[in-house]
Motif scaffolding. Structure first.
Motif, PDB file in Angstrom:
ATOM      1  N   SER A 215       2.058  19.763  -1.096  1.00  0.00           N
ATOM      2  CA  SER A 215       1.436  20.920  -1.749  1.00  0.00           C
ATOM      3  C   SER A 215       1.241  20.562  -3.215  1.00  0.00           C
ATOM      4  O   SER A 215       1.835  19.606  -3.720  1.00  0.00           O
ATOM      5  N   ARG A 216       0.426  21.330  -3.903  1.00  0.00           N
ATOM      6  CA  ARG A 216       0.090  20.999  -5.289  1.00  0.00           C
ATOM      7  C   ARG A 216       1.309  20.977  -6.202  1.00  0.00           C
ATOM      8  O   ARG A 216       1.382  20.205  -7.144  1.00  0.00           O
ATOM      9  N   SER A 217       2.290  21.827  -5.934  1.00  0.00           N
ATOM     10  CA  SER A 217       3.443  21.934  -6.826  1.00  0.00           C
ATOM     11  C   SER A 217       4.639  21.100  -6.380  1.00  0.00           C
ATOM     12  O   SER A 217       5.663  21.087  -7.058  1.00  0.00           O
ATOM     13  N   GLU A 218       4.512  20.411  -5.267  1.00  0.00           N
ATOM     14  CA  GLU A 218       5.665  19.692  -4.711  1.00  0.00           C
ATOM     15  C   GLU A 218       5.392  18.193  -4.642  1.00  0.00           C
ATOM     16  O   GLU A 218       4.533  17.732  -3.898  1.00  0.00           O
ATOM     17  N   VAL A 219       6.127  17.422  -5.466  1.00  0.00           N
ATOM     18  CA  VAL A 219       6.018  15.970  -5.436  1.00  0.00           C
ATOM     19  C   VAL A 219       6.661  15.469  -4.147  1.00  0.00           C
ATOM     20  O   VAL A 219       7.798  15.830  -3.828  1.00  0.00           O
ATOM     21  N   SER A 220       5.956  14.647  -3.384  1.00  0.00           N
ATOM     22  CA  SER A 220       6.474  14.232  -2.076  1.00  0.00           C
ATOM     23  C   SER A 220       6.164  12.764  -1.796  1.00  0.00           C
ATOM     24  O   SER A 220       5.199  12.203  -2.311  1.00  0.00           O
ATOM     25  N   LEU A 221       7.011  12.174  -0.957  1.00  0.00           N
ATOM     26  CA  LEU A 221       6.874  10.771  -0.591  1.00  0.00           C
ATOM     27  C   LEU A 221       7.062  10.585   0.913  1.00  0.00           C
ATOM     28  O   LEU A 221       7.758  11.364   1.568  1.00  0.00           O
ATOM     29  N   GLY A 222       6.456   9.535   1.440  1.00  0.00           N
ATOM     30  CA  GLY A 222       6.767   9.025   2.767  1.00  0.00           C
ATOM     31  C   GLY A 222       7.362   7.643   2.591  1.00  0.00           C
ATOM     32  O   GLY A 222       7.363   7.079   1.492  1.00  0.00           O
ATOM     33  N   TYR A 223       7.857   7.059   3.694  1.00  0.00           N
ATOM     34  CA  TYR A 223       8.566   5.784   3.583  1.00  0.00           C
ATOM     35  C   TYR A 223       8.222   4.860   4.748  1.00  0.00           C
ATOM     36  O   TYR A 223       8.244   5.277   5.904  1.00  0.00           O
ATOM     37  N   ASN A 224       7.919   3.602   4.414  1.00  0.00           N
ATOM     38  CA  ASN A 224       7.730   2.554   5.405  1.00  0.00           C
ATOM     39  C   ASN A 224       8.949   1.631   5.411  1.00  0.00           C
ATOM     40  O   ASN A 224       9.376   1.166   4.341  1.00  0.00           O
ATOM     41  N   VAL A 225       9.518   1.377   6.585  1.00  0.00           N
ATOM     42  CA  VAL A 225      10.526   0.330   6.721  1.00  0.00           C
ATOM     43  C   VAL A 225       9.771  -0.960   7.045  1.00  0.00           C
ATOM     44  O   VAL A 225       8.989  -1.007   7.996  1.00  0.00           O
ATOM     45  N   ILE A 226       9.991  -1.987   6.231  1.00  0.00           N
ATOM     46  CA  ILE A 226       9.237  -3.234   6.340  1.00  0.00           C
ATOM     47  C   ILE A 226      10.195  -4.395   6.573  1.00  0.00           C
ATOM     48  O   ILE A 226      11.195  -4.535   5.863  1.00  0.00           O
ATOM     49  N   GLU A 227       9.894  -5.212   7.571  1.00  0.00           N
ATOM     50  CA  GLU A 227      10.705  -6.393   7.865  1.00  0.00           C
ATOM     51  C   GLU A 227       9.902  -7.652   7.567  1.00  0.00           C
ATOM     52  O   GLU A 227       8.733  -7.750   7.958  1.00  0.00           O
ATOM     53  N   VAL A 228      10.540  -8.590   6.883  1.00  0.00           N
ATOM     54  CA  VAL A 228       9.896  -9.881   6.620  1.00  0.00           C
ATOM     55  C   VAL A 228      10.136 -10.773   7.829  1.00  0.00           C
ATOM     56  O   VAL A 228      11.276 -11.047   8.204  1.00  0.00           O
ATOM     57  N   ARG A 229       9.052 -11.193   8.459  1.00  0.00           N
ATOM     58  CA  ARG A 229       9.125 -12.037   9.639  1.00  0.00           C
ATOM     59  C   ARG A 229       8.402 -13.357   9.386  1.00  0.00           C
ATOM     60  O   ARG A 229       7.768 -13.534   8.354  1.00  0.00           O
ATOM     61  N   GLN A 230       8.493 -14.256  10.345  1.00  0.00           N
ATOM     62  CA  GLN A 230       7.805 -15.538  10.225  1.00  0.00           C
ATOM     63  C   GLN A 230       6.856 -15.743  11.409  1.00  0.00           C
ATOM     64  O   GLN A 230       7.121 -15.273  12.520  1.00  0.00           O
TER      65      GLN A 230
END
Length: 286
Positions: A138-153
């Motif tokens: 919403s306009r008044s609410e600072v918000s985040l999402g999150y990615n879990v990232i794995e370093v692979r080969q």
């Protein structure tokens, strides 16, 4: 157990991701349902500051200080920088829990910030990170999402057509590093409450947890949260490879989940599993 979650729109939402001992959001009931498993949590990632996503922090901080468990184990809480409601709760908890026996740290994040959650040792293979991205709640609410990232080969592109015998010879003569390259794979994404996520920010993720407050578009009176159709469209465009988990579903649909799931799967071509978390019920995935 890989995922333990409780999600009911307006009431409480939280999700525990056991591979890295992460808690995403902390609505009420989290410590009651998790019990002494609350001590397993190493990091909390908050998406925004609305009560149904942070009220459980009060009991979680207290349980970690008083219940039977490792009362010295650190707990770090990450939250969107400049979020007013979370800052107020942080101040309250700091004032009323001056005798906390364990290291309790609050860390503000912005979109693009990254936290290493596994493999800090130099010799560790496949380190993992949580990377924050901005969402639109919403306009008044600072918000985040999150990615879990794995370093692979993976094998370098120039060797993809090389015969196996020759690959083996190169590895023996010049070492495995000559053949391999690192790449970063999103393994899990938590979007919190939001309108449809930007597919570019979550592209290629294996598992997507997306707001599905409204299973029926006609029930949404304002452009807030997301519909099931929108969430599935995001997952398709983002190239989700394994599963989409629909969260934050309104309790008005508690008896109709299968009906709406069947309809959206008939209407859209998906290559991933779709699961809707029943509102007001504990969800476990093993």
């Amino acid at each position: 157990m890989k995922i333990l979650s409780y999600s009911k729109a307006l009431y409480s939402s939280w999700l525990y991701y056991s591979p890295d001992r992460l808690l995403f959001d902390a609505g009420e009931s989290v410590s009651s349902i998790m019990g002494n498993k609350s001590f397993a949590i190493e990091r909390v990632f908050l998406s925004h500051g609305h009560t149904d996503h942070i009220a459980g922090l009060v009991s979680l901080v207290n349980i970690r200080n008083n219940a039977m468990g490792d009362k010295k184990k650190p707990l770090t809480i990450y939250y969107p920088r400049n979020n007013f409601h979370i800052s107020e709760l942080m101040n309250y908890l700091n004032r009323t829990n001056s005798n906390v026996s364990y290291p309790l740290e609050w860390v503000p994040l912005e979109g693009g910030d990254e936290v290493q959650v596994f493999g800090e040792e130099e010799s560790s293979r496949n380190p993992r990170y949580v990377k924050a991205f901005s969402t639109d709640h919403s306009r008044s609410e600072v918000s985040l999402g999150y990615n879990v990232i794995e370093v692979r080969q993976r094998l370098k592109e120039e060797y993809e057509e090389t015969p196996q015998k020759e690959i083996k010879e190169i590895a023996e003569e010049e070492g495995r590093d000559k053949l391999m390259e690192d790449y970063r794979q999103k393994t899990f994404t938590y979007g919190g409450d939001s309108v449809p996520l930007d597919p570019k920010k979550i592209s290629g993720t294996e598992v997507l947890c997306h707001d599905c407050t409204f299973l029926n578009e006609e029930d949404r009176k304002m452009y807030k949260h997301a519909t099931l159709d929108e969430a599935v469209d995001v997952a398709i465009e983002a190239g989700v490879s394994k599963k989409m988990l629909g969260l934050h579903i309104s309790s008005r649909y508690k008896n109709d989940l299968e009906k709406y799931k069947k309809k959206v799967l008939e209407d859209k071509k998906t290559s991933f599993e779709l699961e809707l978390v029943p509102p007001g019920q504990i969800y476990r995935e093993y």
